[in-house]
Design a protein around this motif. Structure first.
Motif, PDB file in Angstrom:
ATOM      1  N   VAL A  37      44.164 -51.805  13.394  1.00  0.00           N
ATOM      2  CA  VAL A  37      42.918 -52.488  13.056  1.00  0.00           C
ATOM      3  C   VAL A  37      41.925 -52.453  14.208  1.00  0.00           C
ATOM      4  CG1 VAL A  37      43.891 -54.017  11.317  1.00  0.00           C
ATOM      5  CG2 VAL A  37      43.782 -54.772  13.681  1.00  0.00           C
ATOM      6  N   TRP A  38      42.369 -52.300  15.433  1.00  0.00           N
ATOM      7  CA  TRP A  38      41.366 -52.177  16.498  1.00  0.00           C
ATOM      8  C   TRP A  38      41.262 -50.756  17.050  1.00  0.00           C
ATOM      9  CZ3 TRP A  38      42.791 -50.820  21.474  1.00  0.00           C
ATOM     10  CH2 TRP A  38      44.130 -50.985  21.816  1.00  0.00           C
ATOM     11  N   ARG A  98      47.174 -55.875   4.763  1.00  0.00           N
ATOM     12  CA  ARG A  98      48.602 -56.161   4.894  1.00  0.00           C
ATOM     13  C   ARG A  98      49.162 -56.651   3.559  1.00  0.00           C
ATOM     14  NH1 ARG A  98      51.175 -60.742   8.575  1.00  0.00           N
ATOM     15  NH2 ARG A  98      49.313 -61.735   7.776  1.00  0.00           N
ATOM     16  N   MET A 106      37.912 -53.952   9.149  1.00  0.00           N
ATOM     17  CA  MET A 106      39.140 -53.966   9.938  1.00  0.00           C
ATOM     18  C   MET A 106      39.424 -55.353  10.520  1.00  0.00           C
ATOM     19  SD  MET A 106      40.839 -51.263   9.744  1.00  0.00           S
ATOM     20  CE  MET A 106      40.310 -50.806   8.135  1.00  0.00           C
ATOM     21  N   ARG A 125      48.744 -53.752  12.859  1.00  0.00           N
ATOM     22  CA  ARG A 125      48.295 -54.626  13.940  1.00  0.00           C
ATOM     23  C   ARG A 125      47.541 -53.831  15.004  1.00  0.00           C
ATOM     24  NH1 ARG A 125      50.224 -59.570  15.897  1.00  0.00           N
ATOM     25  NH2 ARG A 125      51.946 -59.730  14.439  1.00  0.00           N
ATOM     26  N   ARG A 126      48.080 -52.669  15.370  1.00  0.00           N
ATOM     27  CA  ARG A 126      47.383 -51.864  16.366  1.00  0.00           C
ATOM     28  C   ARG A 126      46.216 -51.119  15.734  1.00  0.00           C
ATOM     29  NH1 ARG A 126      50.807 -49.945  20.373  1.00  0.00           N
ATOM     30  NH2 ARG A 126      50.776 -52.178  20.638  1.00  0.00           N
TER      31      ARG A 126
END
Lengths: 915, 71
Positions: free
Chosen positions: A288-289, A88, A80, A285-286
């Motif tokens: 991945v964490w 992406r 991740m 973007r969100r």
């Protein structure tokens, strides 16, 4: 134990709830208010990674080997970190070329090769079916634990049709068909399914956390108590240590991490939710964490539950994989046990549903369709509508995959521990990594290279991992494990070439990836890519560099729009095809379908749309059979690329031109506004001048008429009137002179005679010429001049004009009898400053700048003095500014007005001629 | 510009993660002791994990503020 009907009805109620959620999400999507267009839902859907294997198997693994369940989740953490870069790009590629499965991705990259797509699909099916079986096994075991007396191991008895797992598998197939293959969509997106999966992720997390909290704080007195007691027991305490009494197996740790890192991207279900179902790339973007955070949370209590189970039941007494259920059951917490069961159910169903959808898409597009399209009945020449057939194949594929899974479970279900099946599947899909990642970043990879790599990796995987596992469960003679194939010792599957230092999984992963990468790179370097490979390589590797409209189109030949539309209609339905073509025409020409030119771009559009429905390889075949193509060679590809980049450069230049044009327009507009305002100023000036001229003219005319009409006027009165006429005429001529003067200065036509000017002498002279006038009015004029000042370059007459103007203004406003005017001169290194101060009424603060406007005497108040023209100060200011100086009004210390001007020594030559 | 910076940060973070979770740095936790009542090795793994998540969130979610230059 709980009653079987209760557990079964709870399970079906849960499935119904899933159904309702998926249905609701689909309805919302149709209404245009998607529930999955949200980064959190996307992140939760990625958690389909946590299958029954996580839910039950992790605890089992932790109970056997401590923290060794963790690499499976640390791998995704590593993946991740790079996902924002790698995934992406995958999303962009998949979106641009309508790629709907991992097989399609690889096949499309290497020249849309049907054989490659078929191979990837085969590997997937072989690798994944055992994994599906694992989920069914997880549910079956959980069901058995729930419905049997604690500790009793229930054996499967009775006829096959009485096995509840079979019906469960069928129910799952039904659900998957309804939400995964209800209608055809060229993007293969399933809103309802994703919403249901996200919900399942929440349920399994909450259920697992609930059991974890129960074990830690209900059964034991917190983590400290739990681990303290574990350390008291030698065999359990050892699980918490680093090496557990042996050297730490770093290679195995790294191997497991790498395996999990690859699987989290290349497992079909992960590819499906992460790439295909992605609504917007920004959601990544969100995710991945949030996704690793989810994994951390769901693993938080794995160790406490495992240790708790071991302490509670004693090591080896119970199946550790079912501690999640047996611990609450042992304490009589039946509701919690049922919730935990539902959690496990959601972990298993989520995995099965998504995996089945992903694999069925592959089977349909990459195995069945290429074969079907080659037959006479459905082939390129036939006109049969295939939309119904496509859906039928997918539904059948889903059913077959689930039944295969069930069959595998039924035959081999008791042979393995849960974890080893999962890892074998992981190792199979890891074989996709070289061809897929290589294809995304290296343009040199060829179809033969990918094929060789995949085959080598797959065969090596089968020989070193799959066959030994079959042998270990007693289905094969395990002699070859000990002695090697055909008795050749160095061919032993778990120690190839005698490499025995690694555990069997790491060993297999090492050899299969080594051979895979070696064959992929080696064979790719054998020859240049073909035109088809090179063009796809360009499109994939450089996907970030081009926007849609500027993509080069690698196709040449002749096509007919109606034929292409008919082709679309065969696979997507008449109505959808019409809508797509209309939309395309609208976008391209802004007009109707009739105006559409069947150029390369249209062919590409149709092929891409088709690829979404039947896979890129089949789409290529169908399009090729519908249009007249000219084969491209490598030079054509380079030429097309060149043209595209020239076009890009051209459009870039055009863009720049239009920007500079805009700038010029803005400048022109500004200039025009300035002109308009100047014009208005001129008009104002004219009307003011006329007004000022009329006043003296009117009085001259009035006096003259009086004198004419009354011939017998007394002489002294006549004299008085004539005096007024003369004064007014003088004022008039002064005004005219000043106006002319002003106009000359403003237009730059004034004559300037620059000489060295001694300011001290100039001021004395000017004061002298006004001294008489001042004395008459009773005004004292005082001079404050230094002994000597340096000469400056200026026009002496003009400067005198300024000084006289300021002095006469002062005389005008200073009170009669007792007025004081002070004229002073100061020298500084830069120039000289002249001040003229009076003790009159002064100028109000708000009028300070206005006195310098034309015709703006400080009027409308008591201090207005007639006789001025309103041009003196503006002209003075213009003159001073001509010599690079300033003229301003200073606050006077003792009241009154104080005008000052400054002239620099290094004044520019106002005449403009080189000095 | 910002994109390039984020890319470099992510690659660097990946390097940090690989280093922290492999030979030889893992051996730092080779002590059979309790840390705040938790066994050291598992607690350290979870702590490293949480740290990586925090850094990752910071790297990808931070708005472009403070980055010089136009896009």
């Amino acid at each position: 134990m709980l009653s079987a009907p209760l557990v079964i009805s709870a399970s079906f109620a849960y499935l119904l709830a899933l159904f309702a959620i998926a249905w609701w999400a689909d309805r919302r999507a149709q209404a245009g208010r998607s529930v999955i267009g949200n980064a959190w839902v996307y992140a939760l859907s990625l958690a389909v990674y946590c299958s029954a294997w996580t839910y039950f198997g992790s605890v089992g693994r932790a109970a056997g080997s401590g923290v060794w369940f963790l690499p499976i989740y640390l791998g995704p953490m590593l993946a991740m970190i790079l996902a924002w870069l790698v995934v992406r790009k995958m999303i962009r590629i998949a979106r641009a070329y309508r790629i709907t499965s991992i097989a399609d991705f690889i096949a499309s990259r290497y020249g849309k090769s049907p054989s490659l797509a078929g191979l990837v699909t085969l590997i997937t099916v072989v690798g994944i079916v055992p994994y599906m079986a694992l989920q069914l096994k997880g549910i079956a075991s959980a069901y058995a634990v729930m419905t049997s007396p604690l500790g009793a191991i229930r054996t499967q008895a009775g006829p096959w049709w009485a096995d509840s797992t079979l019906y469960f598998a069928l129910a799952l197939a039904g659900f998957t068909i309804v939400f995964g293959a209800r209608h055809l969509d060229t993007t293969e997106r399933h809103e309802g399914m994703v919403a249901a999966i996200a919900f399942e992720s929440l349920v399994k997390l909450l259920a697992f956390l609930a059991v974890g909290l129960f074990v830690t704080y209900g059964l034991f007195g917190g983590l400290g108590d739990l681990f303290g007691r574990a350390r008291g027991d030698d065999s359990i305490g050892r699980l918490l240590q680093f090496g557990q009494g042996q050297p730490f197996a770093y290679s195995q740790w790294a191997g497991l991490t790498l395996l999990a890192m690859l699987s989290v991207i290349f497992l079909p279900r992960q590819f499906q939710v992460m790439v295909v179902e992605n609504v917007h790339e920004s959601h990544l973007r969100r995710a991945v964490w949030v996704f690793p955070l989810y994994l951390l949370l769901i693993n938080l209590f794995v160790l406490p539950i495992a240790i708790g189970g071991l302490l509670h039941f004693g090591p080896g007494q119970m199946n550790a994989e079912m501690f999640v259920l047996s611990l609450p059951l042992a304490q009589g917490w039946h509701a919690l046990a049922l919730f935990a069961f539902v959690g496990g159910l959601s972990a298993a169903t989520g995995m099965v549903i998504v995996e089945a959808i992903a694999v069925s898409t592959m089977v349909c597009n990459d195995l069945v369709m290429p074969w079907l399209l080659r037959t006479k009945r459905f082939g390129a020449r036939s006109a049969a509508d295939l939309t119904g057939l496509l859906l039928g194949i997918r539904r059948l594929a889903i059913l077959v995959i689930l039944l295969l899974g069930y069959l595998y479970f039924h035959l081999a279900g008791e042979a393995y521990a849960l974890v080893s099946i999962g890892l074998i599947s992981f190792a199979a899909v890891a074989q996709f990594a070289p061809a897929l990642l290589g294809g995304m970043y290296w343009k040199g990879g060829t179809r033969h290279g990918a094929m060789a790599g995949l085959l080598a990796g797959f065969l090596c995987w089968a020989y070193t991992l799959m066959l030994p596992s079959l042998a270990k469960s007693g289905w094969l003679d395990d002699g070859f494990l000990r002695d090697g194939l055909f008795g050749i010792f160095w061919l032993r599957p778990e120690a190839l070439l005698g490499l025995g230092a690694l555990d069997n999984l790491t060993h297999s992963l090492f050899w299969s990836l080594l051979l895979n990468i070696g064959a992929y790179v080696g064979v790719s370097l054998w020859r240049l890519p073909t035109a088809a490979e090179a063009s796809q390589a360009l499109l994939f590797v450089d996907v970030d560099r081009r926007s849609d409209a500027r993509q080069p189109v690698f196709w040449q030949g002749r096509a007919q729009a109606p034929a292409l539309q008919a082709l679309l209609a065969r696979f997507l339905g008449v109505e959808r095809a019409q809508r797509l073509i209309d939309g395309y025409a609208q976008e391209q020409t802004g007009g109707t379908v009739q105006a559409l030119v069947a150029d390369a771009r249209l062919v590409q559009f149709v092929e891409t749309q088709l690829a979404g429905a039947i896979g890129s390889a089949s789409a290529r075949v169908m399009v090729a059979s519908t249009v007249e193509e000219e084969a491209l060679d490598l030079q054509d590809v380079m030429r097309i690329l060149d043209e595209a980049s020239q076009l890009r450069a051209y459009s870039h230049a055009l863009e720049e031109k239009s920007v500079s044009l805009e700038r010029a327009t803005a400048e022109l507009r500004q200039a025009n506004e300035q002109l308009t305002s100047l014009d208005r100023l001129k008009d104002d000036f004219m009307s003011s001048v006329t007004h000022e001229l009329r006043t003296p003219l009117t009085s001259i005319r009035a006096m003259a008429e009086l004198i004419r009409d009354e011939p017998d006027m007394p002489a002294e009165q006549r004299q008085q009137f004539l005096g007024i006429v003369v004064v007014e005429a003088e004022r008039l001529s002064r005004l005219v002179n000043q106006v002319l003067d002003m106009a000359k200065i403003e237009a730059g036509h004034a004559e300037w005679h620059n000489t060295a000017v001694d300011m001290r002498a100039l001021l004395e002279q000017a004061a002298g010429s006004l001294a008489e006038l001042m004395r008459e009015r009773g005004i004292t004029l005082s001079l404050e001049l230094p002994e000597q000042v340096a000469p400056l370059q200026a026009d002496a007459d003009r400067i005198t004009q300024v000084v006289l103007n300021l002095l006469s203004n002062a005389a005008k406003y200073a009170p009669q009898d007792g007025g004081r005017v002070r004229l002073s001169l100061q020298e500084s290194p830069d120039g000289v400053k002249v001040q003229v101060q009076d003790n009159g009424p002064g100028v109000p603060l708000e009028q300070r700048e206005r006195v310098f406007e034309k015709f703006r005497q400080v009027s409308g108040d008591d201090h207005y003095r007639p006789g001025g023209t309103g041009l003196g100060l503006p002209i003075s200011r213009q003159i001073v500014e001509r010599f690079g100086g300033r003229l301003w009004l200073e606050p006077a210390p003792g009241g009154g007005a104080c005008f000052a001007f400054f002239l620099p020594f290094g004044a520019p030559d106002p005449a403009g001629s080189p000095s | 510009m910002h994109d390039v910076l984020v890319t470099q940060r992510l690659v660097a973070l990946f390097g940090v993660a690989v280093a922290l979770l492999n030979f030889p740095l893992l051996a730092l936790w080779d002590h059979d002791v309790l840390w705040l009542g938790l066994p050291l090795f598992p607690a350290a793994l979870f702590a490293i994990w949480a740290l990586l998540i925090g850094l990752l969130a910071w790297a990808v979610e931070r708005p472009a503020a403070g980055v010089a230059g136009p896009h």
